[in-house]
Design an enzyme around this catalytic site. Structure first.
Site, PDB file in Angstrom:
ATOM      1  N   ASN A  68       0.875  -1.183   0.000  1.00 53.05           N
ATOM      2  CA  ASN A  68       0.000   0.000   0.000  1.00 53.05           C
ATOM      3  C   ASN A  68       0.906   1.225   0.000  1.00 53.05           C
ATOM      4  OD1 ASN A  68      -1.791   2.042   0.543  1.00 53.05           O
ATOM      5  ND2 ASN A  68      -2.307   1.328   2.624  1.00 53.05           N
TER       6      ASN A  68
ATOM      7  N   LYS B 263       0.053   4.221  -0.293  1.00 50.28           N
ATOM      8  CA  LYS B 263      -0.629   5.395   0.273  1.00 50.28           C
ATOM      9  C   LYS B 263      -0.435   6.611  -0.662  1.00 50.28           C
ATOM     10  CE  LYS B 263      -0.186   3.265   4.747  1.00 50.28           C
ATOM     11  NZ  LYS B 263      -0.152   3.395   6.194  1.00 50.28           N
TER      12      LYS B 263
ATOM     13  N   HIS C 126      -9.508   0.967   5.050  1.00 51.66           N
ATOM     14  CA  HIS C 126      -8.232   1.159   5.741  1.00 51.66           C
ATOM     15  C   HIS C 126      -8.451   2.117   6.912  1.00 51.66           C
ATOM     16  CE1 HIS C 126      -4.163   2.498   6.570  1.00 51.66           C
ATOM     17  NE2 HIS C 126      -3.749   1.398   5.956  1.00 51.66           N
TER      18      HIS C 126
ATOM     19  N   GLU D 128      -6.904   4.592   7.893  1.00 51.72           N
ATOM     20  CA  GLU D 128      -6.747   6.017   7.551  1.00 51.72           C
ATOM     21  C   GLU D 128      -8.014   6.550   6.870  1.00 51.72           C
ATOM     22  OE1 GLU D 128      -3.001   5.512   5.524  1.00 51.72           O
ATOM     23  OE2 GLU D 128      -2.093   5.007   7.452  1.00 51.72           O
TER      24      GLU D 128
ATOM     25  N   GLU E 220      -5.256  -5.015  10.717  1.00 51.39           N
ATOM     26  CA  GLU E 220      -4.238  -3.987  10.903  1.00 51.39           C
ATOM     27  C   GLU E 220      -4.530  -3.224  12.195  1.00 51.39           C
ATOM     28  OE1 GLU E 220      -2.260  -2.881   6.911  1.00 51.39           O
ATOM     29  OE2 GLU E 220      -4.019  -1.630   7.165  1.00 51.39           O
TER      30      GLU E 220
ATOM     31  N   GLY F 112       2.492   2.255  10.744  1.00 44.57           N
ATOM     32  CA  GLY F 112       3.434   3.359  10.570  1.00 44.57           C
ATOM     33  C   GLY F 112       4.134   3.779  11.849  1.00 44.57           C
TER      34      GLY F 112
ATOM     35  N   SER G 187       3.558  -2.147  10.372  1.00 46.43           N
ATOM     36  CA  SER G 187       5.008  -2.153  10.569  1.00 46.43           C
ATOM     37  C   SER G 187       5.675  -3.482  10.171  1.00 46.43           C
ATOM     38  CB  SER G 187       5.357  -1.776  12.014  1.00 46.43           C
ATOM     39  OG  SER G 187       4.887  -0.461  12.294  1.00 46.43           O
TER      40      SER G 187
HETATM   41  P1  PGA Z   1       2.878   0.278   7.658  1.00 45.29           P
HETATM   42  O1  PGA Z   1       1.386   0.476   7.088  1.00 45.29           O
HETATM   43  O2  PGA Z   1       3.415  -0.988   7.056  1.00 45.29           O
HETATM   44  O3  PGA Z   1       3.612   1.499   7.222  1.00 45.29           O
HETATM   45  O4  PGA Z   1       2.751   0.170   9.143  1.00 45.29           O
HETATM   46  C1  PGA Z   1       0.533  -0.616   6.889  1.00 45.29           C
HETATM   47  C2  PGA Z   1      -0.750  -0.165   6.270  1.00 45.29           C
HETATM   48  O5  PGA Z   1      -1.200   0.951   6.590  1.00 45.29           O
HETATM   49  O6  PGA Z   1      -1.344  -0.874   5.435  1.00 45.29           O
END
Ligand code: PGA
Length: 250
Positions: free
Chosen positions: A11, A13, A99, A101, A169, A175, A213
């Site tokens: 992803n 983003k 997601h 976000e 997640e 992140g 992560s």
């Molecule tokens: P990350 O994000 O690997 O940067 O923690 C995962 C995601 O948001 O799908």
């Protein structure tokens, strides 16, 4: 595709311009070409502006492309939105939905995620439906109940192991560099497996991803946990060598 082949999903983003996207895709395609008998499927979900570049760069490889969101309607007066048939038209096979976000910054509800997943299925896309608890919810011991409710309300009728993937997640692991422990992942994936098996006819075969992560150094451990059929990778998917190292662990 069976759940025995791991799915490595990236992803990106809201990151990347066309020059670096092309470079990253070329590096990934050559990495995958060196692993002809690999045991993973791979999908890259770039920002919508890069889907054309990414899907044309992926042609001839077994890596596919996905969107990061879609609208529940196929077309209409929805300025700024992208529909599932549009993603399909650009060569996408998958779309990430719900997601955290999107849930956090766009106030997406489970019901909206469910409508989007229905639209994705109607367009012939595989919906990657994301669920996960916040730090506060875990501290309060509510994680199983929260994720169960998200699954019950975000997965529409018509979900099958072929057209749907669930990504767990935990919001506090995205992140942050804080990965969930193997026990946390094992326990939650067992809960998710139970819920999807009750709700979906072939839910025992539906792929369950972990995200939060994930990086080269922890991928092997995570990918070998029961009911982990792949990973959804954010930050580390922006570096071709790191993403390749994750896939190599599958
Ligand atoms: P990350 O994000 O690997 O940067 O923690 C995962 C995601 O948001 O799908």
């Amino acid at each position: 595709m069976t759940a025995s082949r791991k799915l490595i999903a990236g992803n990106w983003k809201m990151n990347g311009l066309s020059a670096d996207a092309k470079e990253r895709v070329a590096a990934l395609v050559s990495f995958v070409a060196q692993k002809p008998d690999n045991s993973f499927d791979m999908v890259i979900c770039p920002p919508a502006t890069l889907i054309r570049d990414v899907s044309s760069g992926l042609q001839g490889s077994h890596i596919t492309c996905g969107g990061q969101d879609c609208h529940a309607e196929a077309s209409g007066a929805f300025t700024g939105n992208i529909s599932a048939p549009m993603l399909k038209d650009m060569g996408c096979t998958h779309v990430i939905l719900g997601h955290s976000e999107r849930r956090q910054y766009h106030a997406e509800t489970d019901e909206q995620v469910s409508a989007k997943a229905k639209a994705a299925h109607a367009a012939g896309l595989i919906a990657i439906v994301c669920v996960g608890e916040t730090d506060e919810q875990r501290t309060a011991g509510q994680q199983d109940a929260i994720v169960t409710k998200q699954l019950q309300n975000s997965l529409p009728d018509g979900c099958t192991a072929e057209n749907t993937v669930v990504a767990y997640e935990p919001v506090w692991a995205i992140g942050t560099g804080k990965t969930a422990s193997s026990d946390d992942i094992r326990n939650m994936h067992a809960v998710i497996r139970r819920v999807v098996s009750e709700k979906i006819k072939d839910g025992d075969k539906l792929r369950l991803l972990y995200g939060g992560s994930v990086k080269g150094a922890n991928a092997a451990e995570i990918l070998h946990i029961d009911h982990v059929d792949g990973v959804l990778v954010g930050g580390a998917s922006l570096k071709a060598d790191e993403f390749g190292a994750i896939a190599a662990a599958a």
